[in-house]
Design an enzyme around this catalytic site. Structure first.
Site, PDB file in Angstrom:
ATOM      1  N   TYR A   1     -19.054  76.729   3.240  1.00 24.71           N
ATOM      2  CA  TYR A   1     -20.272  76.501   2.457  1.00 24.71           C
ATOM      3  C   TYR A   1     -21.515  76.959   3.222  1.00 24.71           C
ATOM      4  O   TYR A   1     -22.487  77.390   2.622  1.00 24.71           O
ATOM      5  CB  TYR A   1     -20.434  75.010   2.149  1.00 24.71           C
ATOM      6  CG  TYR A   1     -19.754  74.555   0.882  1.00 24.71           C
ATOM      7  CD1 TYR A   1     -18.383  74.658   0.748  1.00 24.71           C
ATOM      8  CD2 TYR A   1     -20.490  74.001  -0.154  1.00 24.71           C
ATOM      9  CE1 TYR A   1     -17.760  74.212  -0.404  1.00 24.71           C
ATOM     10  CE2 TYR A   1     -19.876  73.556  -1.304  1.00 24.71           C
ATOM     11  CZ  TYR A   1     -18.510  73.670  -1.430  1.00 24.71           C
ATOM     12  OH  TYR A   1     -17.899  73.231  -2.573  1.00 24.71           O
TER      13      TYR A   1
ATOM     14  N   LYS B   1      -5.126  73.947   6.681  1.00 23.57           N
ATOM     15  CA  LYS B   1      -4.309  75.127   6.397  1.00 23.57           C
ATOM     16  C   LYS B   1      -4.047  75.777   7.751  1.00 23.57           C
ATOM     17  O   LYS B   1      -4.422  76.924   8.004  1.00 23.57           O
ATOM     18  CB  LYS B   1      -5.079  76.037   5.427  1.00 23.57           C
ATOM     19  CG  LYS B   1      -4.270  77.167   4.846  1.00 23.57           C
ATOM     20  CD  LYS B   1      -3.279  76.742   3.770  1.00 23.57           C
ATOM     21  CE  LYS B   1      -2.392  77.910   3.395  1.00 23.57           C
ATOM     22  NZ  LYS B   1      -1.298  77.535   2.478  1.00 23.57           N
TER      23      LYS B   1
ATOM     24  N   ASP C   1      -2.257  72.978   0.287  1.00 22.89           N
ATOM     25  CA  ASP C   1      -1.522  73.278  -0.946  1.00 22.89           C
ATOM     26  C   ASP C   1      -0.454  72.207  -1.212  1.00 22.89           C
ATOM     27  O   ASP C   1      -0.278  71.734  -2.340  1.00 22.89           O
ATOM     28  CB  ASP C   1      -0.903  74.691  -0.912  1.00 22.89           C
ATOM     29  CG  ASP C   1      -0.187  75.015   0.393  1.00 22.89           C
ATOM     30  OD1 ASP C   1      -0.292  74.229   1.364  1.00 22.89           O
ATOM     31  OD2 ASP C   1       0.505  76.053   0.444  1.00 22.89           O
TER      32      ASP C   1
ATOM     33  N   ASP D   1     -13.822  69.504  -1.377  1.00 21.23           N
ATOM     34  CA  ASP D   1     -14.418  69.663  -2.701  1.00 21.23           C
ATOM     35  C   ASP D   1     -13.320  69.619  -3.753  1.00 21.23           C
ATOM     36  O   ASP D   1     -13.413  68.924  -4.763  1.00 21.23           O
ATOM     37  CB  ASP D   1     -15.177  71.002  -2.746  1.00 21.23           C
ATOM     38  CG  ASP D   1     -15.819  71.264  -4.094  1.00 21.23           C
ATOM     39  OD1 ASP D   1     -16.394  70.314  -4.662  1.00 21.23           O
ATOM     40  OD2 ASP D   1     -15.735  72.407  -4.581  1.00 21.23           O
TER      41      ASP D   1
ATOM     42  N   ASP E   1     -11.978  66.165  -6.145  1.00 18.93           N
ATOM     43  CA  ASP E   1     -12.006  66.216  -7.614  1.00 18.93           C
ATOM     44  C   ASP E   1     -10.628  65.893  -8.180  1.00 18.93           C
ATOM     45  O   ASP E   1     -10.490  65.165  -9.164  1.00 18.93           O
ATOM     46  CB  ASP E   1     -12.449  67.607  -8.104  1.00 18.93           C
ATOM     47  CG  ASP E   1     -13.950  67.679  -8.368  1.00 18.93           C
ATOM     48  OD1 ASP E   1     -14.679  66.799  -7.858  1.00 18.93           O
ATOM     49  OD2 ASP E   1     -14.381  68.608  -9.069  1.00 18.93           O
TER      50      ASP E   1
HETATM   51  C1  IPM Z   1     -19.692  68.502  -5.281  1.00 17.14           C
HETATM   52  C2  IPM Z   1     -20.089  69.694  -6.103  1.00 17.14           C
HETATM   53  C3  IPM Z   1     -20.931  70.639  -5.239  1.00 17.14           C
HETATM   54  C4  IPM Z   1     -20.055  71.112  -4.108  1.00 17.14           C
HETATM   55  C5  IPM Z   1     -21.558  71.820  -5.984  1.00 17.14           C
HETATM   56  C6  IPM Z   1     -22.355  71.374  -7.176  1.00 17.14           C
HETATM   57  C7  IPM Z   1     -22.383  72.691  -5.067  1.00 17.14           C
HETATM   58  O1  IPM Z   1     -18.990  70.345  -6.630  1.00 17.14           O
HETATM   59  O2  IPM Z   1     -20.581  67.759  -4.856  1.00 17.14           O
HETATM   60  O3  IPM Z   1     -18.508  68.308  -5.058  1.00 17.14           O
HETATM   61  O4  IPM Z   1     -19.308  72.084  -4.269  1.00 17.14           O
HETATM   62  O5  IPM Z   1     -20.121  70.523  -3.043  1.00 17.14           O
HETATM   63 MG    MG Z   2     -17.167  69.360  -6.210  1.00 17.42          MG
END
Ligand code: IPM
Ligand code: MG
Length: 352
Positions: free
Chosen positions: A142, A189, A221, A245, A249
């Protein structure tokens, strides 16, 4: 105690959900004799519209001067499909992470019995799952060097980590494991990436300091697969920025309670507390969004300031509201009345 809380409501449903968390915090302040001073500031798309910068300096000052920051959500569809947009709301988020030194994102994922039927997984797989994802937030791909060749046909993003960055996040992850079930999964990884091999080396060296913690190493993975096959096998998971990230999710949807999950971004200067869901622009201003994730983020905020009884009161009120069916339309049971965002906030404040 006097608390200074920065309030960055942001875009979409941000303002209305943050308002409910403030109602709840006010009720806590009354009950436990605290004084809370809120300082609002702009962030995200609304800040671009107002001053051309998604994380203006004035907002940064507010955060730096706060004991903690309550954050709503950012993002507006008008930016999503425009690759030529020069500034985007997300840049505000990344700037905030970097400038406040928000090096760790903590996402506890718990199951709520009344919502298990909303899980995409079978009940027996998900029932009782309880984990925390610890994501490194200010390093990796990032924030590494990135760019495009002069002729525009080649682009690159670089993933970089230092030993200090890795040690700092692992220390935090180990401390979570110590307070929980004493199991830590380091996700990387290492079969491909040099940064992952450094993560593994640092983690292995740290194991000796945490003899009571069972440490396990898993390629990302494989972890992505195991998370949906055997979510209960995980206690604390720690990983670098981009893997985190994705994994966080994935972890957040398996319990069926996306609208209920909070997060904390732990910083060097101050920490930021926010729901894990987005700005849900379609619902903005309709008073229908679920405020619970933001309310539980406020509970994490209280915990970070060591106000444990206060946080427990918030969690208890939330559990009672779920048991009583005081819930917004996304989680209400078939045939039952859906409460408005503001009604849930009022109910919680009163319960406290
Ligand atoms: C998160 C989001 C952010 C990230 C985006 C919006 C830049 O997906 O906070 O997880 O990738 O970190
Ligand atoms: Mg995210």
């Amino acid at each position: 105690m006097k608390l200074n809380i920065g309030v960055l409501a942001g875009d979409g449903i941000g303002p209305e959900i943050v308002e409910q968390a403030q109602k709840v915090l006010d009720a806590v302040a009354t009950k436990f004799n605290h004084e809370i001073v809120y300082t609002p500031a702009i962030v995200g798309a609304c800040a671009i519209d107002e001053v051309g910068d998604p994380y203006p300096e004035a907002t940064h000052e507010v955060c730096m001067n706060s004991d903690a920051v309550l954050f709503g959500a950012i993002g507006d569809p008008k930016f999503d499909n425009d690759p030529s947009a020069k500034v985007r709301p997300e840049q505000g988020l990344l700037a905030m992470r970097k400038k406040l030194g928000l090096y760790a994102n903590i996402r506890p994922v718990t199951t709520f019995p009344s919502l298990l039927d909303k899980s995409p997984l079978r009940l027996d797989i998900v029932e009782g799952a309880d984990m925390v994802v610890v994501r490194e937030l200010t390093g990796g791909i990032y924030f590494g060097e990135k760019g495009r060749s002069e002729d525009g046909t080649k682009a690159f993003d670089t993933c970089t980590y230092t030993t200090e960055e890795i040690e700092r996040i692992l220390k935090l992850a180990f401390s979570y494991a110590e307070k929980r079930d004493k199991r830590l999964t380091v996700i990387d990884k290492a079969n491909v990436l040099a940064t992952s091999r450094l993560w593994r080396q640092v983690a292995q060296a740290m194991e000796a300091d945490y003899k009571d913690i069972e440490v396990d190493y898993m390629f990302v993975d494989n972890a992505a697969m195991q998370l949906v096959q055997w979510p209960k096998k995980f206690d604390v998971m720690v990983t670098e920025n981009m893997f985190g990230d994705i994994i966080s999710d994935e972890a957040s949807v398996i319990t069926g309670s996306l609208g209920l999950l909070p997060s904390a971004s732990v910083g060097i200067h101050t920490s930021v507390f926010e729901p894990i869901h987005g700005s849900y622009p379609q619902a903005a201003g309709k008073d229908i969004a679920n405020p619970i994730a933001t309310v539980l983020s406020a509970a994490m905020l209280l915990e970070s300031l060591n106000l444990l009884d206060e946080a427990a009161a918030v969690r208890e009120a939330v559990n009672k509201s779920l048991e009583a069916g005081v819930a917004t339309e996304d989680i209400v049971n078939e045939g039952e009345k859906a409460y408005k965002t503001s009604e849930v906030g009022d109910w919680l404040a009163k319960a406290i």
